[in-house]
Write a protein that holds these residues in place. Structure first.
Motif, short mmCIF file in Angstrom:
data_model
loop_
_atom_site.label_atom_id
_atom_site.label_comp_id
_atom_site.label_asym_id
_atom_site.label_seq_id
_atom_site.Cartn_x
_atom_site.Cartn_y
_atom_site.Cartn_z
N THR A 60 7.80 2.87 102.36
CA THR A 60 7.75 1.86 101.31
C THR A 60 6.39 1.85 100.62
OG1 THR A 60 9.36 0.51 102.51
CG2 THR A 60 8.05 -0.60 100.82
N ALA A 61 5.32 1.94 101.39
CA ALA A 61 3.98 1.92 100.80
C ALA A 61 3.74 3.15 99.93
CB ALA A 61 2.93 1.85 101.91
N VAL A 62 4.14 4.31 100.40
CA VAL A 62 3.95 5.53 99.61
C VAL A 62 4.79 5.48 98.34
CG1 VAL A 62 4.36 8.02 99.58
CG2 VAL A 62 3.25 6.96 101.55
N THR A 63 6.02 5.01 98.45
CA THR A 63 6.89 4.89 97.27
C THR A 63 6.31 3.89 96.26
OG1 THR A 63 8.80 5.39 98.65
CG2 THR A 63 9.24 4.39 96.52
N ALA A 64 5.80 2.77 96.74
CA ALA A 64 5.18 1.79 95.85
C ALA A 64 3.96 2.39 95.15
CB ALA A 64 4.80 0.53 96.62
N GLY A 65 3.17 3.15 95.87
CA GLY A 65 2.01 3.80 95.27
C GLY A 65 2.40 4.81 94.20
N LEU A 66 3.42 5.60 94.48
CA LEU A 66 3.90 6.56 93.48
C LEU A 66 4.44 5.85 92.26
CD1 LEU A 66 5.65 9.21 95.75
CD2 LEU A 66 3.63 9.55 94.33
N PHE A 67 5.18 4.77 92.47
CA PHE A 67 5.73 4.01 91.35
C PHE A 67 4.61 3.41 90.49
CE2 PHE A 67 7.07 -0.06 89.52
CZ PHE A 67 8.09 0.39 88.68
N CYS A 68 3.63 2.80 91.13
CA CYS A 68 2.51 2.20 90.37
C CYS A 68 1.74 3.26 89.60
CB CYS A 68 1.58 1.45 91.31
SG CYS A 68 2.26 -0.08 91.93
N SER A 69 1.55 4.42 90.20
CA SER A 69 0.85 5.50 89.51
C SER A 69 1.65 5.97 88.30
CB SER A 69 0.63 6.67 90.47
OG SER A 69 -0.01 7.73 89.82
N TRP A 70 2.96 6.02 88.42
CA TRP A 70 3.81 6.43 87.31
C TRP A 70 3.88 5.36 86.23
CZ3 TRP A 70 8.76 4.17 86.31
CH2 TRP A 70 9.45 4.77 85.27
N LYS A 71 4.03 4.10 86.65
CA LYS A 71 4.22 3.01 85.71
C LYS A 71 2.92 2.63 84.99
CE LYS A 71 6.82 -0.33 84.06
NZ LYS A 71 7.82 -0.06 83.07
N PHE A 72 1.83 2.61 85.72
CA PHE A 72 0.54 2.19 85.15
C PHE A 72 -0.42 3.38 85.17
CE2 PHE A 72 2.34 -1.30 87.72
CZ PHE A 72 2.74 -2.13 86.69
N GLY A 73 -0.07 4.45 84.53
CA GLY A 73 -0.80 5.72 84.64
C GLY A 73 -2.05 5.83 83.80
N SER A 74 -2.63 4.72 83.36
CA SER A 74 -3.83 4.81 82.54
C SER A 74 -5.05 5.19 83.38
CB SER A 74 -4.10 3.47 81.84
OG SER A 74 -4.49 2.49 82.78
N GLU A 75 -6.05 5.73 82.72
CA GLU A 75 -7.26 6.13 83.43
C GLU A 75 -8.00 4.91 84.01
OE1 GLU A 75 -9.78 8.50 85.31
OE2 GLU A 75 -8.02 9.19 84.20
#
Length: 129
Positions: free
Chosen positions: A100-115
């Motif tokens: 769950t933690a890894v999936t949430a991290g991947l999702f946040c990186s994809w959704k909020f991908g700004s520098e």
């Protein structure tokens, strides 16, 4: 999921570890790795996306391979009575939390991908450890 669990089994047999020490060694040797590689990639500006993806794939595969390797090598190293004492429910819960933690991290990186978001997360991640 093949070499390290076997090496752990060989160490348990060679040293003749009792179950209280041998089973945790088998579990650790069967567990996926990668959290420190993600941190090192972040610190040294390496390919963090690749590292996180490989960690995620390894973690997802561990849902099946960790209990399987633990069962097979514990049965090979000790008698069947020891396997009944394993807390497989707790192991499944721990794996679910990690996935769950890894999936949430991947999702946040994809959704909020700004520098700016990535810089903020790097700082938070380095502070959190």
């Amino acid at each position: 999921f093949l070499i390290l669990p076997f090496v752990g089994y060989v160490v348990v047999k060679i040293i003749s570890l009792p179950p209280i020490l041998g089973i945790p060694l088998l579990i650790v040797c069967s567990s996926p790795g990668g959290s420190y590689s993600n941190w090192f990639c972040s610190v040294f500006n390496a390919d963090l996306a690749l590292s996180v993806t490989m960690t995620a794939v390894s973690t997802i595969l561990s849902v099946a391979f960790l209990p399987l390797n633990t069962f097979v090598y514990t049965l090979a190293a000790y008698d069947a009575n020891v396997i009944g004492s394993l807390n497989l429910g707790g192991l499944a819960i721990s794996l679910a939390v990690v996935v769950t933690a890894v999936t949430a991290g991947l999702f946040c990186s994809w959704k909020f991908g700004s520098e700016r978001f990535r810089q903020y997360i790097r700082i938070v991640g380095n502070i959190a450890g």
